[in-house]
Every structure is written in structure tokens, then in C-alpha cells.
Design a protein around this motif. Structure first.
Motif, PDB file in Angstrom:
ATOM      1  N   PRO A   1       0.816  -1.229   0.000  1.00 59.56           N
ATOM      2  CA  PRO A   1       0.000   0.000   0.000  1.00 59.56           C
ATOM      3  C   PRO A   1       0.840   1.265   0.000  1.00 59.56           C
ATOM      4  CG  PRO A   1      -0.170  -1.182   2.097  1.00 59.56           C
ATOM      5  CD  PRO A   1       0.490  -2.096   1.132  1.00 59.56           C
ATOM      6  N   PHE A   2       2.080   1.162   0.498  1.00 57.19           N
ATOM      7  CA  PHE A   2       2.960   2.334   0.539  1.00 57.19           C
ATOM      8  C   PHE A   2       4.026   2.278  -0.552  1.00 57.19           C
ATOM      9  CE2 PHE A   2       2.331   0.625   4.970  1.00 57.19           C
ATOM     10  CZ  PHE A   2       1.136   1.304   5.196  1.00 57.19           C
ATOM     11  N   GLY A   3       3.838   1.361  -1.503  1.00 53.90           N
ATOM     12  CA  GLY A   3       4.892   1.059  -2.463  1.00 53.90           C
ATOM     13  C   GLY A   3       5.281   2.187  -3.392  1.00 53.90           C
ATOM     14  N   ASP A   4       4.362   3.122  -3.645  1.00 49.29           N
ATOM     15  CA  ASP A   4       4.716   4.221  -4.552  1.00 49.29           C
ATOM     16  C   ASP A   4       5.564   5.283  -3.867  1.00 49.29           C
ATOM     17  OD1 ASP A   4       3.303   3.996  -7.337  1.00 49.29           O
ATOM     18  OD2 ASP A   4       1.843   3.268  -5.893  1.00 49.29           O
ATOM     19  N   ASN A   5       5.617   5.213  -2.514  1.00 50.90           N
ATOM     20  CA  ASN A   5       6.472   6.139  -1.760  1.00 50.90           C
ATOM     21  C   ASN A   5       6.278   7.585  -2.182  1.00 50.90           C
ATOM     22  OD1 ASN A   5       8.251   4.738   0.218  1.00 50.90           O
ATOM     23  ND2 ASN A   5       8.724   3.500  -1.576  1.00 50.90           N
ATOM     24  N   ALA A   6       5.026   7.990  -2.318  1.00 54.86           N
ATOM     25  CA  ALA A   6       4.746   9.343  -2.785  1.00 54.86           C
ATOM     26  C   ALA A   6       3.532   9.912  -2.069  1.00 54.86           C
ATOM     27  CB  ALA A   6       4.518   9.345  -4.293  1.00 54.86           C
ATOM     28  N   GLY A   7       3.372  11.211  -2.171  1.00 58.82           N
ATOM     29  CA  GLY A   7       2.230  11.867  -1.556  1.00 58.82           C
ATOM     30  C   GLY A   7       2.293  13.362  -1.778  1.00 58.82           C
ATOM     31  N   VAL A   8       1.592  14.109  -0.925  1.00 55.54           N
ATOM     32  CA  VAL A   8       1.474  15.560  -1.092  1.00 55.54           C
ATOM     33  C   VAL A   8       1.810  16.259   0.213  1.00 55.54           C
ATOM     34  CG1 VAL A   8      -0.100  17.452  -1.672  1.00 55.54           C
ATOM     35  CG2 VAL A   8      -0.287  15.258  -2.873  1.00 55.54           C
ATOM     36  N   ALA A   9       2.648  17.287   0.128  1.00 55.30           N
ATOM     37  CA  ALA A   9       3.047  18.086   1.283  1.00 55.30           C
ATOM     38  C   ALA A   9       2.442  19.486   1.184  1.00 55.30           C
ATOM     39  CB  ALA A   9       4.573  18.170   1.356  1.00 55.30           C
ATOM     40  N   ILE A  10       2.501  20.215   2.285  1.00 54.51           N
ATOM     41  CA  ILE A  10       2.005  21.597   2.324  1.00 54.51           C
ATOM     42  C   ILE A  10       3.195  22.544   2.411  1.00 54.51           C
ATOM     43  CG2 ILE A  10       0.650  23.277   3.638  1.00 54.51           C
ATOM     44  CD1 ILE A  10      -1.149  21.043   4.568  1.00 54.51           C
ATOM     45  N   GLY A  11       3.270  23.480   1.477  1.00 54.96           N
ATOM     46  CA  GLY A  11       4.380  24.427   1.436  1.00 54.96           C
ATOM     47  C   GLY A  11       4.452  25.296   2.673  1.00 54.96           C
ATOM     48  N   HIS A  12       5.684  25.655   3.077  1.00 57.91           N
ATOM     49  CA  HIS A  12       5.908  26.394   4.325  1.00 57.91           C
ATOM     50  C   HIS A  12       5.252  27.770   4.341  1.00 57.91           C
ATOM     51  CE1 HIS A  12       8.818  29.432   2.866  1.00 57.91           C
ATOM     52  NE2 HIS A  12       9.124  28.508   1.975  1.00 57.91           N
ATOM     53  N   SER A  13       5.042  28.378   3.181  1.00 62.04           N
ATOM     54  CA  SER A  13       4.541  29.757   3.162  1.00 62.04           C
ATOM     55  C   SER A  13       3.066  29.859   2.804  1.00 62.04           C
ATOM     56  CB  SER A  13       5.368  30.599   2.176  1.00 62.04           C
ATOM     57  OG  SER A  13       5.295  30.037   0.872  1.00 62.04           O
ATOM     58  N   THR A  14       2.346  28.729   2.825  1.00 59.18           N
ATOM     59  CA  THR A  14       0.924  28.809   2.523  1.00 59.18           C
ATOM     60  C   THR A  14       0.234  29.714   3.539  1.00 59.18           C
ATOM     61  OG1 THR A  14      -1.044  27.491   2.084  1.00 59.18           O
ATOM     62  CG2 THR A  14       0.315  26.775   3.906  1.00 59.18           C
ATOM     63  N   LYS A  15      -0.734  30.477   3.071  1.00 56.60           N
ATOM     64  CA  LYS A  15      -1.349  31.499   3.927  1.00 56.60           C
ATOM     65  C   LYS A  15      -2.317  30.910   4.937  1.00 56.60           C
ATOM     66  CE  LYS A  15      -0.862  35.211   0.539  1.00 56.60           C
ATOM     67  NZ  LYS A  15      -1.559  36.160  -0.363  1.00 56.60           N
ATOM     68  N   ASP A  16      -2.938  29.785   4.609  1.00 55.10           N
ATOM     69  CA  ASP A  16      -3.903  29.202   5.532  1.00 55.10           C
ATOM     70  C   ASP A  16      -3.785  27.681   5.521  1.00 55.10           C
ATOM     71  OD1 ASP A  16      -6.048  28.462   7.086  1.00 55.10           O
ATOM     72  OD2 ASP A  16      -7.317  30.085   6.375  1.00 55.10           O
ATOM     73  N   PRO A  17      -2.868  27.152   6.310  1.00 53.90           N
ATOM     74  CA  PRO A  17      -2.639  25.698   6.305  1.00 53.90           C
ATOM     75  C   PRO A  17      -3.853  24.892   6.749  1.00 53.90           C
ATOM     76  CG  PRO A  17      -1.464  26.752   8.118  1.00 53.90           C
ATOM     77  CD  PRO A  17      -1.949  27.847   7.238  1.00 53.90           C
ATOM     78  N   VAL A  18      -4.730  25.497   7.546  1.00 47.78           N
ATOM     79  CA  VAL A  18      -5.924  24.779   7.981  1.00 47.78           C
ATOM     80  C   VAL A  18      -6.805  24.437   6.792  1.00 47.78           C
ATOM     81  CG1 VAL A  18      -8.056  24.943   9.321  1.00 47.78           C
ATOM     82  CG2 VAL A  18      -5.895  25.716  10.317  1.00 47.78           C
ATOM     83  N   ARG A  19      -6.989  25.406   5.913  1.00 49.35           N
ATOM     84  CA  ARG A  19      -7.813  25.140   4.726  1.00 49.35           C
ATOM     85  C   ARG A  19      -7.136  24.122   3.805  1.00 49.35           C
ATOM     86  NH1 ARG A  19      -9.351  30.777   5.367  1.00 49.35           N
ATOM     87  NH2 ARG A  19     -11.605  30.886   5.710  1.00 49.35           N
ATOM     88  N   VAL A  20      -5.824  24.161   3.739  1.00 48.23           N
ATOM     89  CA  VAL A  20      -5.108  23.227   2.870  1.00 48.23           C
ATOM     90  C   VAL A  20      -5.263  21.796   3.389  1.00 48.23           C
ATOM     91  CG1 VAL A  20      -2.911  22.639   1.786  1.00 48.23           C
ATOM     92  CG2 VAL A  20      -3.445  25.032   2.262  1.00 48.23           C
ATOM     93  N   ILE A  21      -5.103  21.587   4.694  1.00 49.33           N
ATOM     94  CA  ILE A  21      -5.232  20.222   5.218  1.00 49.33           C
ATOM     95  C   ILE A  21      -6.680  19.749   5.124  1.00 49.33           C
ATOM     96  CG2 ILE A  21      -5.677  20.730   7.667  1.00 49.33           C
ATOM     97  CD1 ILE A  21      -3.321  18.013   6.263  1.00 49.33           C
ATOM     98  N   LYS A  22      -7.641  20.661   5.258  1.00 47.31           N
ATOM     99  CA  LYS A  22      -9.045  20.273   5.079  1.00 47.31           C
ATOM    100  C   LYS A  22      -9.297  19.849   3.637  1.00 47.31           C
ATOM    101  CE  LYS A  22     -11.550  22.784   8.682  1.00 47.31           C
ATOM    102  NZ  LYS A  22     -12.660  23.730   8.933  1.00 47.31           N
ATOM    103  N   TYR A  23      -8.635  20.531   2.710  1.00 48.82           N
ATOM    104  CA  TYR A  23      -8.773  20.164   1.302  1.00 48.82           C
ATOM    105  C   TYR A  23      -8.231  18.748   1.074  1.00 48.82           C
ATOM    106  CZ  TYR A  23      -8.138  20.237  -3.769  1.00 48.82           C
ATOM    107  OH  TYR A  23      -8.187  19.922  -5.112  1.00 48.82           O
ATOM    108  N   LEU A  24      -7.039  18.465   1.595  1.00 53.12           N
ATOM    109  CA  LEU A  24      -6.472  17.122   1.443  1.00 53.12           C
ATOM    110  C   LEU A  24      -7.334  16.076   2.148  1.00 53.12           C
ATOM    111  CD1 LEU A  24      -2.628  17.756   1.904  1.00 53.12           C
ATOM    112  CD2 LEU A  24      -3.849  17.242  -0.210  1.00 53.12           C
ATOM    113  N   ASP A  25      -7.936  16.462   3.254  1.00 54.69           N
ATOM    114  CA  ASP A  25      -8.777  15.517   3.999  1.00 54.69           C
ATOM    115  C   ASP A  25      -9.983  15.061   3.181  1.00 54.69           C
ATOM    116  OD1 ASP A  25      -9.119  14.198   6.620  1.00 54.69           O
ATOM    117  OD2 ASP A  25     -11.006  15.315   6.671  1.00 54.69           O
ATOM    118  N   PHE A  26     -10.470  15.935   2.307  1.00 54.52           N
ATOM    119  CA  PHE A  26     -11.609  15.568   1.460  1.00 54.52           C
ATOM    120  C   PHE A  26     -11.303  14.318   0.632  1.00 54.52           C
ATOM    121  CE2 PHE A  26     -13.122  15.845  -2.984  1.00 54.52           C
ATOM    122  CZ  PHE A  26     -14.442  15.496  -2.772  1.00 54.52           C
ATOM    123  N   PHE A  27     -10.073  14.186   0.144  1.00 54.75           N
ATOM    124  CA  PHE A  27      -9.725  13.064  -0.729  1.00 54.75           C
ATOM    125  C   PHE A  27      -9.604  11.745   0.033  1.00 54.75           C
ATOM    126  CE2 PHE A  27      -8.450  16.860  -3.016  1.00 54.75           C
ATOM    127  CZ  PHE A  27      -9.031  16.627  -4.249  1.00 54.75           C
TER     128      PHE A  27
END
Length: 510
Positions: free
Chosen positions: A333-359
Motif C-alpha cells: 500500500p505504501f509502495g509508490d512512496n509518494a504523496g502531497v506536502a504543504i508548502g511552508h509559506s501557505t497562507k492558511d494551512p488549515v484550509r489546505v489540510i481540510k482540502y487534502l482531507d476531502f480526498f
């Protein structure tokens, strides 16, 4: 100083984002709500992999649909003309302009996360991402896999599904023409390869057949299992072992060198590349291969009108010289060793993690696996069923990727999607391999300390380079196989420490 500044800036933004969300009641949404933002907003993403075969497309329908759920529209920043994904990632990092979301490998995202380029996600997930949090709690090994050596999570992973990955295929029509039986052992496989080379099964009066071929660069490494060897780390009971450091690996390379010298292996196997299946099967010259079930079985449909009587069918892994029948590839299940990170300068990390949570929600997972309801699939008795026009395309995964689904992003794949388009030959092979438990046990996820990770990365690079270069020279006959010398060099490169570090990590995980 830059590194320290980035980390401090990241921490300030994370704290500010979390506080602003907690204090403003209008921004807080119940866990079951898919909205990441009260008002429509835009986020930027860097997604570029497989050397430009997949680059984020602002018009992908799946992400447009996701915007309807989340109020977030994504805009890609990766260069459309680049054909080097690693270079595109490195240039993005070097520029300092890190977008809100960044797709990458676990190695890159954790490395630069620890240097401050990406935000630590632990608190964000705990407070604002109930779907991701549930996966981390419920899925064995996921938290260990995603956690960096400093204890932080810097990315939300892509999770594969299913078990079967690759299997053996042969030209059954050639077998019938030559009166051959399906090879049951390594020795019998050798005899079939020789017959394909010498007895003109394609009937054109030329000795132009390529008995064994592959489009996959790791293919010859996988074939070492025929002599009871492994090409990399593997789990033997409760012991971590490194296959090339064992005697059977030398025997395997001697065997492969013999086969290559007798022209039973494609002379261009190290250079032909991704088009090998298209070229050699299309030219009616390819005989046997070891490849992914779904896409490889599809050539029965693609070539049925081009080559009379074409039969390209699966067969069980040959029993190796140690009396074992093992398929070394298995879907981790982890074989592709890939994913998505949140950039350090994003203005609202809460909204970004909520967006990723949708998926990681039911709706988001279905969207990424099947596409848009009514366009690529319909719900039948509560289950997604692909439309006929999707199933009738030559390559369903590629068709879906054109819509933005089935890309490596941040969600859990659903193997049921694959079952719908696999042809009967692929399904038969998958069922046989699964029912007979041919698959080798996958390696567990390893979590290292920062010092261990640095050492493991350093040794791994040296071992891989030496192993691959030596294999190519020996198989092609540029040098005579000298396993004793090979093993001595592995020791100089730190193979024993490499195994010990993995064993310690495995014991900790247990």
C-alpha cells in the motif's frame, strides 16, 4: 540561517492558521462537511511525475468536481515542457517559491520538510483532518511509513490497493504450435526459451524471435528469484536480509549471463525501454515477459486483428532451483512512496489540510478512483460502475488519468476500479497468484532515527549503484562473474551495517 528562518516562519504560520480558525466560528466546519473554505479560493500545486507523463492540468474534471465539494480550485505550477520530474522538483525547491501543495516522493518531501520547506502536519491532522486521522489510526504501518526521523509527518501519502502486481506471460499460440507444455521449473523455462529462439514459432523463416523481453528496468533483478535469490532487501521470517549478499545471487547472475549469451534474453533489455511490449509483441517477435497483469493482458485485445491466432496468457511462477514458487513483486500500500506536502509559506494551512482531507473521504476517494459520476461512471445499487465508453477504451487507466483520476496524489486507491476493466486473462492470473499465495511477504515500513536515516540513505545509494552496474556488466559478458569479489565489495560499502539498521527499525516497529 535560511533553514532556521524557514522553520520559524513555518511554525508561526502554522500557529497563526490554527488560531485564526479556532477563533472564527464561521471558518470551522463539522467533520462530515467537505468544504475546506467558506468562500471560493485558489491554491497552487506542483505535481510532475514519470518525467512529464503526468503534470497537473488545471482543467482536469475530477479536480473541477472536487472544487464544487471543497470551494478550492487548484492551479498547477509545474513546467509543462519539462521531461525530467526530479529536475522540475529540484528547481522548484531551489527557487524558494514553494506552492501550497507539492507532490513528491517520500524521500524528497521528508528531507526538505525537515529543512523547513514543508509544514509538519501532525497538529493540523489531529485538529482538522478527521478522515486522514482515522487512516493513520486504523491502517497498519501507515503512521510508521509517513513519519520522518524527527517525529513529524510532512506529507499525506498515496495508498495503493490490492495485492497482485506482476506475473508471468507467454505466447500460448507459439507453445501450441511447437507442442510445448507450460514451464513448471526454471530448467523447463530455459528449454521453452531455447525452443522459441531456435524453432521459428512466428513462422517467418527467420531466427528473429526475442524469447524473453521486458519494458521494466528492474526486470532482470526480479528474475534472480528463479535461482532462489532476491535483488534487494527482503523479509525472511523475522530477519531482514539483503539478497545480493547471499550466494544464490551469484548463481542467479551466472544463469542470467548464460541466457543472455545464448540470446534468450533481449539483447537490448537494458536500453529498449518502455516501448518494448509495443514493439516486440506488435512485431510478433516477443515470447515471454514478466510484467503488470492488467496492462500486459490487454494486448490480447489490441493485437487480435493484427496477428492471427495471437494468445498472450499468464502462467504460474516457475518453481526455482530451491524448490520454491515465489512471485517477488507484491503491491505494497505504501509502495509508490509518494504523496502531497504543504508548502511552508501557505497562507492558511488549515484550509489546505481540510482540502487534502476531502480526498480521504468516501466522496473524495470515489472521485479519484472512478472520475465524475454521470460522465465516467454511474452508481448502480450504491456501487460505482464504469460506463461502457470508458471500458471500451484501449487503456482505461490512461483514459481516467486524462480526467484527473487514478493519478498518484493523496488518497486511497480502490482495487475494485481495476477489476472492472481487467480482461478475463488478467483476472484469471490475479486469482491464481492470489489463491496460491505466490507473493513474497512485503517489507514493513521502516522508521529511522535522523542519524540512522542519513546512514541508510548513503549506504543504499552506493549498494544500488554497484549492484546495478555489476549486474549489467556480468550479464552482458563485459566481465566474468566473480561473486566472491562482488561480496567483498558489498562489505566495503557497508552492507552489514545496512542490514543491521533495517533490523533495528523492524524490531522497533514490531
Amino acid at each position: 540561517m535560511k533553514k532556521i528562518a524557514l522553520v520559524l516562519f513555518s511554525s508561526m504560520l502554522l500557529t497563526a492558521g490554527a488560531c485564526s480558525n479556532q477563533s472564527a466560528g464561521t471558518d470551522s466546519k463539522p467533520a462530515e462537511d467537505s468544504e475546506a473554505s467558506k468562500k471560493p479560493m485558489e491554491m497552487k500545486i506542483h505535481l510532475h511525475y514519470n518525467n512529464g507523463l503526468v503534470i497537473f492540468n488545471d482543467d482536469w474534471k475530477s479536480f473541477k468536481k472536487a472544487a464544487e465539494y471543497t470551494n478550492v480550485n487548484l492551479k498547477g505550477t509545474a513546467p509543462k515542457t519539462s521531461t525530467d520530474s526530479q529536475e522540475a522538483f529540484n528547481l522548484m525547491i531551489a527557487s524558494g517559491e514553494i506552492p501550497d501543495l507539492v507532490h513528491g516522493t517520500k524521500a524528497d518531501l521528508t528531507k526538505y520538510g525537515k529543512e523547513g520547506a514543508f509544514m509538519p502536519l501532525n497538529d493540523l491532522i489531529e485538529e482538522h483532518a478527521p478522515n486522514i486521522k482515522k487512516y493513520l489510526e486504523d491502517m497498519d504501518g501507515l503512521e510508521e511509513f509517513a513519519t520522518a526521523s524527527d517525529g513529524n509527518l510532512y506529507f499525506v501519502p498515496f495508498l495503493a490497493d490490492g495485492q497482485a502486481q506482476q506475473g508471468w506471460f507467454l505466447r500460448q499460440d507459439w507453445m501450441e504450435k511447437l507442442g510445448l507444455k507450460t514451464p513448471n521449473t526454471t530448467e523447463e523455462l530455459y528449454e521453452v526459451l531455447k525452443a522459441f529462439k531456435e524453432k521459428d514459432p512466428n513462422g517467418n523463416g527467420k531466427q528473429d524471435e526475442i524469447p524473453y523481453f521486458s519494458r521494466l528496468p528492474e526486470s532482470l533483478g526480479d528474475l534472480t528469484i528463479l535461482w532462489g535469490a532476491r535483488h534487494d532487501l527482503y523479509l525472511d521470517g523475522d530477519k531482514i536480509q539483503y539478497g545480493p549478499n547471499e550466494e544464490n545471487y551469484g548463481k542467479a547472475l551466472e544463469g542470467l549471463a548464460k541466457w543472455y549469451g545464448e540470446k534468450l534474453i533481449d539483447p537490448e533489455i537494458f536500453t529498449r525501454g518502455a516501448k518494448a511490449r509495443d514493439i516486440l509483441l506488435g512485431d510478433n517477435t516477443g515470447g515471454i515477459s514478466h510484467d503488470w497483469f492488467g496492462s500486459t493482458a490487454s494486448y490480447n485485445s489490441l493485437l487480435k486483428d493484427q496477428i492471427e491466432g495471437f494468445k498472450w496468457e499468464t502462467f504460474a511462477p516457475p518453481e526455482n532451483t530451491e524448490g520454491e514458487r515465489v512471485e517477488p513483486t507484491v503491491r505494497n500500500p505504501f509502495g509508490d512512496n509518494a504523496g502531497v506536502a504543504i508548502g511552508h509559506s501557505t497562507k492558511d494551512p488549515v484550509r489546505v489540510i481540510k482540502y487534502l482531507d476531502f480526498f480521504y473521504s468516501e466522496e473524495g476517494r470515489r472521485l479519484m478512483n472512478y472520475g465524475v459520476e454521470g460522465e465516467t461512471y454511474d452508481l448502480v445499487d450504491g456501487k460505482p460502475v464504469f460506463k461502457e465508453e470508458i471500458l471500451n477504451t484501449p487503456d482505461v487507466p490512461t483514459t481516467l488519468r486524462g480526467e484527473g483520476s487514478q493519478i498518484i496524489f493523496s488518497y486511497h486507491q480502490d482495487f475494485e476500479y481495476e477489476k472492472q476493466w481487467l480482461n478475463p486473462i488478467a483476472l484469471k492470473g490475479i486469482e491464481e497468484y492470489t489463491a496460491n499465495k505466490y507473493f513474497a511477504e512485503p517489507l514493513p515500513p521502516f522508521s529511522f532515527t535522523e542519524e540512522e536515516e542519513k546512514k541508510v540513505t548513503e549506504i543504499a545509494a552506493d549498494l544500488k549503484t554497484y549492484r546495478d552496474e555489476t549486474m549489467q556488466k556480468w550479464v552482458m559478458g563485459a566481465e566474468k562473474v566473480d561473486y566472491k569479489k562482488f561480496q567483498e565489495q558489498l562489505e566495503k560499502l557497508g552492507v552489514k551495517e545496512y542490514i543491521e539498521l533495517h533490523q533495528k527499525a523492524y524490531e522497533r516497529a514490531k
